[in-house]
Design a protein around this motif. Structure first.
Motif, PDB file in Angstrom:
ATOM      1  N   MET A   1       0.811  -1.215   0.000  1.00 46.62           N
ATOM      2  CA  MET A   1       0.000   0.000   0.000  1.00 46.62           C
ATOM      3  C   MET A   1       0.850   1.273   0.000  1.00 46.62           C
ATOM      4  N   ARG A   2       2.089   1.142  -0.414  1.00 44.98           N
ATOM      5  CA  ARG A   2       2.954   2.275  -0.721  1.00 44.98           C
ATOM      6  C   ARG A   2       3.653   2.069  -2.058  1.00 44.98           C
ATOM      7  N   THR A   3       4.014   0.813  -2.293  1.00 53.61           N
ATOM      8  CA  THR A   3       4.717   0.477  -3.518  1.00 53.61           C
ATOM      9  C   THR A   3       4.450  -0.989  -3.832  1.00 53.61           C
ATOM     10  N   ALA A   4       5.073  -1.488  -4.903  1.00 54.73           N
ATOM     11  CA  ALA A   4       4.807  -2.854  -5.338  1.00 54.73           C
ATOM     12  C   ALA A   4       6.013  -3.398  -6.082  1.00 54.73           C
ATOM     13  N   ALA A   5       6.044  -4.717  -6.234  1.00 52.61           N
ATOM     14  CA  ALA A   5       7.089  -5.387  -6.996  1.00 52.61           C
ATOM     15  C   ALA A   5       6.461  -6.460  -7.858  1.00 52.61           C
ATOM     16  N   LEU A   6       7.069  -6.725  -9.017  1.00 54.59           N
ATOM     17  CA  LEU A   6       6.665  -7.821  -9.882  1.00 54.59           C
ATOM     18  C   LEU A   6       7.744  -8.896  -9.860  1.00 54.59           C
ATOM     19  N   ILE A   7       7.293 -10.141  -9.731  1.00 51.31           N
ATOM     20  CA  ILE A   7       8.191 -11.290  -9.601  1.00 51.31           C
ATOM     21  C   ILE A   7       7.761 -12.344 -10.605  1.00 51.31           C
TER      22      ILE A   7
ATOM     23  N   VAL B   1     -13.269 -12.335  -6.777  1.00 52.71           N
ATOM     24  CA  VAL B   1     -13.552 -11.020  -6.207  1.00 52.71           C
ATOM     25  C   VAL B   1     -12.557 -10.679  -5.107  1.00 52.71           C
ATOM     26  N   VAL B   2     -12.279 -11.631  -4.212  1.00 47.37           N
ATOM     27  CA  VAL B   2     -11.321 -11.359  -3.143  1.00 47.37           C
ATOM     28  C   VAL B   2      -9.936 -11.074  -3.716  1.00 47.37           C
ATOM     29  N   ARG B   3      -9.514 -11.840  -4.710  1.00 48.41           N
ATOM     30  CA  ARG B   3      -8.205 -11.580  -5.313  1.00 48.41           C
ATOM     31  C   ARG B   3      -8.169 -10.189  -5.943  1.00 48.41           C
ATOM     32  N   SER B   4      -9.260  -9.790  -6.572  1.00 50.01           N
ATOM     33  CA  SER B   4      -9.318  -8.455  -7.173  1.00 50.01           C
ATOM     34  C   SER B   4      -9.322  -7.372  -6.105  1.00 50.01           C
ATOM     35  N   LEU B   5     -10.048  -7.588  -5.017  1.00 48.48           N
ATOM     36  CA  LEU B   5     -10.072  -6.606  -3.937  1.00 48.48           C
ATOM     37  C   LEU B   5      -8.697  -6.456  -3.287  1.00 48.48           C
ATOM     38  N   ILE B   6      -8.014  -7.568  -3.078  1.00 49.26           N
ATOM     39  CA  ILE B   6      -6.654  -7.511  -2.534  1.00 49.26           C
ATOM     40  C   ILE B   6      -5.758  -6.695  -3.458  1.00 49.26           C
ATOM     41  N   THR B   7      -5.899  -6.896  -4.745  1.00 42.15           N
ATOM     42  CA  THR B   7      -5.105  -6.149  -5.721  1.00 42.15           C
ATOM     43  C   THR B   7      -5.395  -4.658  -5.627  1.00 42.15           C
ATOM     44  N   LEU B   8      -6.675  -4.293  -5.552  1.00 42.75           N
ATOM     45  CA  LEU B   8      -7.033  -2.881  -5.435  1.00 42.75           C
ATOM     46  C   LEU B   8      -6.493  -2.281  -4.143  1.00 42.75           C
ATOM     47  N   LYS B   9      -6.619  -3.014  -3.047  1.00 41.23           N
ATOM     48  CA  LYS B   9      -6.117  -2.524  -1.766  1.00 41.23           C
ATOM     49  C   LYS B   9      -4.617  -2.291  -1.838  1.00 41.23           C
ATOM     50  N   ALA B  10      -3.907  -3.223  -2.441  1.00 44.05           N
ATOM     51  CA  ALA B  10      -2.451  -3.097  -2.535  1.00 44.05           C
ATOM     52  C   ALA B  10      -2.032  -1.950  -3.450  1.00 44.05           C
ATOM     53  N   LEU B  11      -2.878  -1.574  -4.404  1.00 42.41           N
ATOM     54  CA  LEU B  11      -2.576  -0.474  -5.317  1.00 42.41           C
ATOM     55  C   LEU B  11      -3.006   0.884  -4.762  1.00 42.41           C
ATOM     56  N   THR B  12      -3.548   0.908  -3.543  1.00 45.87           N
ATOM     57  CA  THR B  12      -4.025   2.137  -2.922  1.00 45.87           C
ATOM     58  C   THR B  12      -3.014   2.615  -1.885  1.00 45.87           C
ATOM     59  N   HIS B  13      -2.585   3.853  -2.006  1.00 44.56           N
ATOM     60  CA  HIS B  13      -1.581   4.380  -1.079  1.00 44.56           C
ATOM     61  C   HIS B  13      -2.198   4.579   0.306  1.00 44.56           C
TER      62      HIS B  13
ATOM     63  N   TRP C   1      10.760  -5.936 -11.260  1.00 47.65           N
ATOM     64  CA  TRP C   1      10.280  -4.546 -11.204  1.00 47.65           C
ATOM     65  C   TRP C   1      10.078  -4.183  -9.748  1.00 47.65           C
ATOM     66  N   LEU C   2      10.733  -3.107  -9.316  1.00 43.58           N
ATOM     67  CA  LEU C   2      10.605  -2.651  -7.939  1.00 43.58           C
ATOM     68  C   LEU C   2      10.891  -1.161  -7.888  1.00 43.58           C
ATOM     69  N   CYS C   3       9.884  -0.393  -7.438  1.00 44.92           N
ATOM     70  CA  CYS C   3      10.026   1.048  -7.258  1.00 44.92           C
ATOM     71  C   CYS C   3       9.962   1.349  -5.766  1.00 44.92           C
ATOM     72  N   LEU C   4      10.925   2.114  -5.268  1.00 45.38           N
ATOM     73  CA  LEU C   4      10.969   2.454  -3.844  1.00 45.38           C
ATOM     74  C   LEU C   4      11.285   3.940  -3.704  1.00 45.38           C
ATOM     75  N   PRO C   5      10.569   4.629  -2.755  1.00 42.42           N
ATOM     76  CA  PRO C   5       9.629   4.090  -1.770  1.00 42.42           C
ATOM     77  C   PRO C   5       8.156   4.153  -2.174  1.00 42.42           C
ATOM     78  N   ARG C   6       7.824   4.753  -3.362  1.00 40.19           N
ATOM     79  CA  ARG C   6       6.425   4.872  -3.781  1.00 40.19           C
ATOM     80  C   ARG C   6       6.233   4.163  -5.109  1.00 40.19           C
ATOM     81  N   PHE C   7       4.957   3.933  -5.431  1.00 42.01           N
ATOM     82  CA  PHE C   7       4.621   3.331  -6.717  1.00 42.01           C
ATOM     83  C   PHE C   7       5.284   4.076  -7.873  1.00 42.01           C
TER      84      PHE C   7
END
Length: 608
Positions: free
Chosen positions: A17-23, A226-238, A31-37
């Protein structure tokens, strides 16, 4: 070990909920951006090559099979490797961020499952989107990498060595053993961060996500997607600003070798009402309130100068430039940072914002003291400018046009402010607003409807179709059974649908097949599902929805587009708008009582 041609489906996603990484499937952090998306990436292999930054942890011996999964209803990713000598898992996660933190952690735990496996960790951090090699320094249990404003500390209980500008470690892992690697970003002008307990953080992170996911309200049939999508949205929200980025990435191509590569690590007003419905329908009121508050702050600066897109905290200047040292995803250039769509005039955003604020009132989200004043200023501006040309929902960089969807959303803006006065007793010149609403409605029906085609069209005077026209009945502009709407739906299905997948618009070239270009736009596919529900064609809607679920990757993630001929996802990843569409369609399909309304029906009724 690496694929020659990479697929977007190959990537998993973790975040805090601040940034993200792709593995990827090989447990390579690409892919990793720090400290923000929207910070500069320190791992940018996704858009270039290994020299642009990566961190992989992988068996040194031959891998016989590999698999991966999210651990339950969490954002903890586990990759399992099977070798001749045993099996081992790499568990990737980011501890959930807290407000006020100045440091960010990425944790990777290597866990022996059977036998004994030799492992190798290779971290090549490159700051400035893969351009700058850091200065490395070492102590007993960690290595630090510093370049300018960025510092990284990598801690592990195994021997690590600086090899040039890379950090290498080789070790054996036996069944039952755990070896944690902790990467911490920090401002290098502050003290180097201390020890982190990764094993404890794993327990806490899993517990947090499991508890959060348990709040989801949805029929069991649709719970998993739906839960997987909600988790994704939550993680993409600062966590601090409440702003939701469009995706975790930039410049993943919408069409191979066409230059349609954009930066989506920003926040779009077009997502406003769709996102609120997805959150409120699923039982996430707190998240809906945070999103509504972000909207208010973004538009409050000058309600007459709304932008289509803002930075995470509401920043207005997102100047676009290209990074010529990155070769692009599968060689698709350019790699763009920033997004010049912030300069565009898009009338539709007024309707999205006004509809979203009205929805908040309906659901008793406590209104801001200044919210109605802001809305009235928006309408005053729209009254003077609704008849102007604009860029449209899809941010076209061609000359401005009178886009039908944009005019309809201007109508929505006026309609919702009228209802604010009528239903909530708010003050305003309702008679003048009603006249304005009718004037816009008449204009759209006169100029946006093509009687020869028996369909609304993309823009005034054109013959082209546009998938955004599916939204006309959903926002209540006309009833679903109006002959003009039925004609539009029939035309769209005949001309913009291939194998059940919906494209945004036609190319304007009769010699070119619909599928020759970008992929089908996934949120538009979900809009068609919603339209079929409104028509009462539930079986057909469910079949289309199930087919859309089938194009998710093995982790349940969606990009922006899907190419039904090539059989692959396209565009930035994971895409918030696609997952919002999935959630809303699931709620539209899961009506379990005669008086239950899904988001599409509720929104449509509000406009009647």
């Amino acid at each position: 070990m690496k694929h020659t041609i990479r697929m977007i489906e190959d990537y998993g996603f973790i975040g805090n909920m601040r940034t993200a990484a792709l593995i990827d499937r090989h447990a390579s952090m690409s892919w990793l951006c720090l400290p923000r998306f929207d910070s500069e990436a320190c791992c940018a292999e996704l858009l270039g090559n290994e020299d642009n930054g990566h961190w992989w942890i992988y068996p040194s011996e031959t891998v016989r099979s590999r698999s991966r999964r999210y651990r339950g209803e969490t954002l903890v990713l586990e990759t399992l490797f099977e070798t001749d000598r045993g099996s081992v898992a790499v568990i990737d996660f980011m501890p959930v961020a807290s407000k006020g933190d100045n440091e960010e952690d990425v944790m990777r735990i290597v866990e022996g499952r059977s036998g004994c496996v030799t492992m190798r960790s290779h971290a090549a951090f490159r700051f400035g989107y893969g351009r700058l090699k850091p200065w490395l320094s070492q102590d007993e249990s960690s290595l630090s990498a510093v370049a300018g404003p960025d510092g990284l500390r990598l801690e592990a209980p195994v021997k690590m060595e600086a090899c040039g500008n890379d950090i290498i470690a080789s070790f054996e892992i036996h069944a039952g053993e755990r070896v944690p690697f902790v990467l911490t970003w920090y401002p290098p002008f502050r003290n180097v961060p201390g020890h982190r307990d990764a094993l404890r953080a794993l327990e806490e992170t899993e517990a947090w996500w499991s508890s959060w996911s348990s709040r989801c309200r949805i029929a069991e049939r649709y719970r998993e997607p739906v839960v997987r999508s909600l988790i994704t949205l939550k993680a993409l929200t600062h966590i601090e600003t409440g702003g939701m980025v469009g995706a975790a990435t930039t410049s993943l191509p919408e069409q191979p070798d066409a230059g349609l590569n954009w930066d989506y690590r920003y926040t779009w007003l077009r997502d406003a009402t769709f996102t609120l419905y997805a959150l409120l329908s699923s039982g996430y009121r707190e998240e809906a309130c945070a999103w509504r508050e972000w909207l208010l702050r973004a538009v409050a600066g000058d309600p007459g100068k709304l932008q289509p897109v803002y930075g995470l905290a509401g920043e207005r200047r997102l100047y676009e430039h290209e990074l010529d040292w990155l070769s692009g995803f599968n060689g698709c250039q350019p790699v763009r940072i920033g997004n010049d769509a912030f300069r565009q005039n898009q009338l539709d955003v007024y309707g999205e914002v006004m509809d979203g604020l009205h929805l908040g009132r309906i659901h008793d989200i406590e209104p801001s003291r200044d919210m109605w004043a802001i809305q009235r200023q928006m309408i005053e501006h729209l009254e003077q400018h609704w008849s102007e040309k604009g860029a449209g929902l899809w941010e076209s960089r061609e000359p401005a046009r009178h886009y039908t969807h944009s005019k309809v959303m201007a109508w929505v803006a006026v309609d919702r402010v009228i209802k604010g006065a009528e239903e909530f007793g708010l003050d305003g010149d309702v008679q003048r607003w009603r006249a304005l609403r009718q004037r816009i409605h008449d204009d759209v029906c006169t100029h946006g409807f093509n009687s020869k085609r028996n369909s609304f069209v993309q823009s005034y005077g054109s013959d082209a179709l546009d998938a955004s026209l599916l939204l006309l009945p959903q926002v209540g502009f006309l009833p679903i059974d109006d002959p003009r709407i039925l004609g539009t739906i029939d035309a769209l299905q005949a001309e913009l649908v291939h194998d059940g997948f919906v494209y945004r618009y036609s190319h304007g070239d009769e010699t070119r097949h619909l599928t020759e270009g970008e992929g089908a736009f996934l949120v538009c596919c979900f809009w068609l599902v919603d339209t079929l529900v409104l028509l009462g064609r539930h079986d057909e809607a469910r079949q289309r929805f199930d087919k859309l679920l089938g194009v998710r990757n093995d982790l349940g993630l969606l990009a922006e587009e899907y190419h039904p001929i090539l059989g692959c996802q396209l565009g930035n990843f994971p895409q918030a708008f696609s997952h919002v569409g999935l959630i809303n369609s699931a709620h539209n399909l899961s009506k379990d009582a005669p008086d239950h309304k899904g988001p599409a029906q509720e929104r449509s009724d509000e406009g009647q």
